[in-house]
Design a protein around this motif. Structure first.
Motif, PDB file in Angstrom:
ATOM      1  N   ASP A   1     -22.950  79.160  70.457  1.00 51.89           N
ATOM      2  CA  ASP A   1     -23.375  80.772  71.241  1.00 51.89           C
ATOM      3  C   ASP A   1     -24.750  79.743  72.558  1.00 51.89           C
ATOM      4  O   ASP A   1     -24.853  80.253  73.818  1.00 51.89           O
ATOM      5  N   THR A   2     -24.856  78.743  72.546  1.00 56.08           N
ATOM      6  CA  THR A   2     -25.516  78.246  73.774  1.00 56.08           C
ATOM      7  C   THR A   2     -24.531  77.193  73.954  1.00 56.08           C
ATOM      8  O   THR A   2     -23.683  77.137  75.363  1.00 56.08           O
ATOM      9  N   CYS A   3     -23.775  75.894  72.896  1.00 57.30           N
ATOM     10  CA  CYS A   3     -23.416  75.020  74.028  1.00 57.30           C
ATOM     11  C   CYS A   3     -21.596  74.845  74.254  1.00 57.30           C
ATOM     12  O   CYS A   3     -21.586  75.077  75.881  1.00 57.30           O
ATOM     13  N   VAL A   4     -21.029  75.953  73.891  1.00 54.94           N
ATOM     14  CA  VAL A   4     -20.084  75.623  74.563  1.00 54.94           C
ATOM     15  C   VAL A   4     -20.024  77.114  75.533  1.00 54.94           C
ATOM     16  O   VAL A   4     -19.277  77.032  76.944  1.00 54.94           O
ATOM     17  N   PRO A   5     -20.690  78.066  75.496  1.00 57.35           N
ATOM     18  CA  PRO A   5     -21.241  79.071  76.691  1.00 57.35           C
ATOM     19  C   PRO A   5     -21.288  78.382  78.400  1.00 57.35           C
ATOM     20  O   PRO A   5     -20.847  78.485  79.153  1.00 57.35           O
ATOM     21  N   THR A   6     -22.575  77.812  77.667  1.00 55.97           N
ATOM     22  CA  THR A   6     -22.730  76.632  79.191  1.00 55.97           C
ATOM     23  C   THR A   6     -22.156  75.756  79.854  1.00 55.97           C
ATOM     24  O   THR A   6     -22.020  75.631  81.049  1.00 55.97           O
TER      25      THR A   6
ATOM     26  N   ARG B   1     -25.159  85.295  74.033  1.00 59.60           N
ATOM     27  CA  ARG B   1     -24.685  83.958  74.865  1.00 59.60           C
ATOM     28  C   ARG B   1     -25.295  83.799  76.894  1.00 59.60           C
ATOM     29  O   ARG B   1     -25.509  83.148  77.499  1.00 59.60           O
ATOM     30  N   ALA B   2     -25.651  85.037  76.869  1.00 60.38           N
ATOM     31  CA  ALA B   2     -25.841  85.834  78.541  1.00 60.38           C
ATOM     32  C   ALA B   2     -27.074  85.136  78.537  1.00 60.38           C
ATOM     33  O   ALA B   2     -27.210  84.600  79.571  1.00 60.38           O
ATOM     34  N   VAL B   3     -28.040  85.306  77.760  1.00 58.46           N
ATOM     35  CA  VAL B   3     -29.788  84.744  77.756  1.00 58.46           C
ATOM     36  C   VAL B   3     -29.586  83.119  77.608  1.00 58.46           C
ATOM     37  O   VAL B   3     -30.315  83.104  78.403  1.00 58.46           O
ATOM     38  N   ALA B   4     -28.427  82.731  76.825  1.00 61.48           N
ATOM     39  CA  ALA B   4     -28.845  81.625  76.867  1.00 61.48           C
ATOM     40  C   ALA B   4     -28.441  80.548  78.593  1.00 61.48           C
ATOM     41  O   ALA B   4     -28.660  80.125  78.568  1.00 61.48           O
ATOM     42  N   THR B   5     -27.128  81.652  78.587  1.00 64.46           N
ATOM     43  CA  THR B   5     -26.436  81.017  80.089  1.00 64.46           C
ATOM     44  C   THR B   5     -27.928  81.211  81.170  1.00 64.46           C
ATOM     45  O   THR B   5     -27.684  80.481  82.357  1.00 64.46           O
ATOM     46  N   ALA B   6     -28.396  82.022  81.443  1.00 65.04           N
ATOM     47  CA  ALA B   6     -29.144  82.853  82.491  1.00 65.04           C
ATOM     48  C   ALA B   6     -30.334  81.520  81.824  1.00 65.04           C
ATOM     49  O   ALA B   6     -30.955  81.147  83.163  1.00 65.04           O
ATOM     50  N   LEU B   7     -30.934  81.393  80.751  1.00 65.20           N
ATOM     51  CA  LEU B   7     -32.030  80.335  80.473  1.00 65.20           C
ATOM     52  C   LEU B   7     -31.693  78.955  80.400  1.00 65.20           C
ATOM     53  O   LEU B   7     -31.869  78.180  81.754  1.00 65.20           O
ATOM     54  N   THR B   8     -30.391  78.315  80.868  1.00 61.11           N
ATOM     55  CA  THR B   8     -29.685  77.094  81.463  1.00 61.11           C
ATOM     56  C   THR B   8     -29.575  77.239  82.567  1.00 61.11           C
ATOM     57  O   THR B   8     -30.198  75.872  83.879  1.00 61.11           O
TER      58      THR B   8
ATOM     59  N   PHE C   1     -22.079  89.599  84.040  1.00 61.70           N
ATOM     60  CA  PHE C   1     -20.899  90.344  84.443  1.00 61.70           C
ATOM     61  C   PHE C   1     -19.653  90.484  84.173  1.00 61.70           C
ATOM     62  O   PHE C   1     -19.342  91.667  83.953  1.00 61.70           O
ATOM     63  N   ILE C   2     -19.355  89.104  83.128  1.00 60.41           N
ATOM     64  CA  ILE C   2     -17.196  89.368  82.486  1.00 60.41           C
ATOM     65  C   ILE C   2     -17.868  88.953  81.470  1.00 60.41           C
ATOM     66  O   ILE C   2     -17.325  89.464  80.295  1.00 60.41           O
ATOM     67  N   SER C   3     -18.404  87.929  80.919  1.00 59.61           N
ATOM     68  CA  SER C   3     -17.799  87.247  79.756  1.00 59.61           C
ATOM     69  C   SER C   3     -18.510  87.667  78.798  1.00 59.61           C
ATOM     70  O   SER C   3     -18.234  87.810  77.988  1.00 59.61           O
TER      71      SER C   3
END
Length: 442
Positions: free
Chosen positions: A418-423, A138-145, A203-205
């Motif tokens: 794992d992608t839509c909700v975190p982003t 999920r950290a990678v997904a938010t980084a990519l988005t 760094f947190i979530s």
């Protein structure tokens, strides 16, 4: 307003997606809902959706060819060399790896504007590395988005120049003068909210160790694109095949940039890989199957999402929604900004495209902002932020479909949870807050 086709259909899409209904079915059912609520028959709704699917045909073909090209690159063995090098550099430094991926993604929007084309090439070979480092995907997904979205929101280069240009042109077309430089300055405040969202995510979530499992909790063997082929290059040393692969990648990039066509770029790379015998001709069928397996889903979702957007536009419900909302606001600039951003979130969640939403929003928002006494820069911030809202988090957006296509190559990453909700949480909330601030202080 509760019976507006846009609101009802977006709610249907989001609820079905959260219930883990496949996003393809969720979007089709949302399009049918929009048509039925607006008075169309089932047949008319389907026909309208199908007629609008051609709007993303070029994009869908691009993604399929990129998936095939990515499989070829994986078979060359060069990606395993890359993974070994990254493992040596980032051993025990998973946070730095996530930030590095965000940085690479940023380059794809402005410096080397290939958008999501790099994801199927870079991410699948790294999945086993993520698991070894216990890096939360999920950290990678938010980084990519973040990298796919924040640069075009803030930086007037590459796709950002197109985005800012659309805002300026549509505002001028609707009677409000503004320069490109003013548009850029107005978008810096909303965009800075995304930086905060990225830092919170990494760094947190999603800082804790996490190894992704398949949906049924069974272990899946490590992804190996060479399975089923007649050769598997030894990744231990640099070989001629790796050189030809680099040439193919560079040629594909040059052709894509000079012709502005992902289709021609991907085809160029594929042809070079065949002609140089990095991939044998008799492996073509298997390569195509693997490529479609990787990127076919995102291609079909983009087609259906285009049809859904056509249904929403043809119903006239977008204009109706804005008119009813503005009639409830009065003279309050704060309420005006709040409801404009909220409407932008709902509309873009359905359409799935920031670029495609701007012309719709500008025609409706600019006269309202002028009547409320908002400055051109405040108006640009509202229009740009309202268009960008929802792109992160929308099940139909390539800003979420792209990361999922790469991260789910081994079946261990869920598109919605794992992608839509975190982003959605990490980018739409700060965008909304900072967009409000920009509208009130500019």
């Amino acid at each position: 307003m509760a019976t507006n086709a846009v609101i009802v259909s977006v709610i249907v899409m989001v609820v079905l997606s959260l219930l883990r209904v496949n996003v393809l079915f969720a979007i089709i059912l949302a399009a049918l809902t929009a048509g039925l609520v607006s008075g169309m028959s089932f047949a008319d709704s389907i026909n309208l959706m199908v007629s609008g699917m051609g709007g993303q045909a070029n994009t869908a073909l691009s993604y399929i060819l990129l998936g095939i090209f990515a499989v070829m690159i994986g078979l060359s063995g060069i990606t395993k060399l890359l993974v070994n090098q990254i493992l040596n550099i980032f051993s025990g430094k998973k946070t730095m790896l996530a930030l590095t991926i965000a940085g690479i993604a940023c380059l794809s929007q402005n410096v080397v504007p290939v958008h999501i084309a790099f994801i199927p090439i870079l991410i699948p070979p790294l999945l086993s590395l993520f698991d070894r480092l216990k890096l939360d995907r999920r950290a990678v997904a938010t980084a990519l988005t973040f990298g796919l979205k924040a640069p075009y929101v803030m930086i007037p280069a590459g796709f950002g120049l197109i985005f800012h240009g659309i805002i300026r042109d549509e505002m001028l077309a609707n009677g409000m003068n503004i320069s490109l430089n003013e548009v850029t300055l107005s978008m810096l405040i909303p965009g800075s909210g995304m930086i905060i969202g990225l830092l919170i995510a990494i760094f947190i979530s999603y800082r804790k160790d996490r190894v992704s499992k398949a949906a049924d909790q069974r272990e899946i063997p490590e992804l190996d694109m060479a399975e089923g082929f007649t050769h598997e290059p030894d990744p231990g040393s640099w070989k001629t095949a790796h050189t030809f692969t680099v040439i193919a990648i560079l040629a594909a990039l040059v052709i894509q940039l000079t012709t502005d066509s992902l289709v021609l770029g991907a085809l160029t790379g594929i042809i070079i890989m065949f002609l140089t015998r990095v991939i044998k001709f008799n492996e073509g069928d298997q390569v195509v199957q693997e490529g479609i397996g990787m990127m076919g889903m995102i291609a079909f979702v983009m087609l259906v999402a285009s049809g859904y957007a056509t249904v929403l536009k043809e119903t006239g419900s977008v204009s109706e929604l804005v008119e009813k909302t503005t009639g409830m606001i009065g003279d309050s600039q704060m309420l005006l900004a709040f409801f404009m951003l909220l409407l932008g979130l709902v509309i873009t969640m359905g359409i799935g495209s920031s670029f495609g939403t701007i012309p719709i929003l500008a025609a409706l928002y600019v006269p309202l902002c002028a009547a409320a006494g908002l400055s051109p820069m405040a108006t640009a911030a509202l229009v740009g932020t309202a268009g960008a809202l929802g792109d992160a988090g929308s099940p139909a957006s390539d800003s979420t479909l792209g990361p999922t296509a790469g991260l789910n190559a081994d079946g261990r990453h869920h598109h919605i949870w794992d992608t839509c909700v975190p982003t959605f949480l990490h980018y739409n909330i700060p965008l909304f807050i900072f967009g409000m601030i920009a509208a009130l202080i500019l």
